[in-house]
Design a protein around this motif. Sequence first.
Motif: not given
Length: 107
Positions: A9-12, A35-40
């Motif tokens: 969430r901090y990357w987002a 790229a491995n995190s769908r959320f980010v």
Amino acid sequence: MYVSDRNDRYWALAAHLSIILLPVIAPLVILILRANSRFVRHHAGQALLFHIIWGLLMMVSGWLCWILIGFPMLAIFGLMGIWTTLRAVFAALNEETYRYPITGNWM
């Protein structure tokens, strides 16, 4: 949306707030690095697309200032950029998905 890492969430959040310093570069770098995190990936992609469209709108508004219609457009698009970025930041902090109104379903 499922957050796989506590830092996601901090990357987002960083992708959305990058409009202050590096509007297009930072979301692109975050999109590649996480790229491995769908959320980010979702938030960085939305931020990247918004920053491109918003930058184009502000540039066109600036060009139209010579016929005076650009001044209200700059104010409207500037406030829109602040408002939608704040909404996206709070959505990222609450681990929710967010789509910018002017980007549609392009991403």
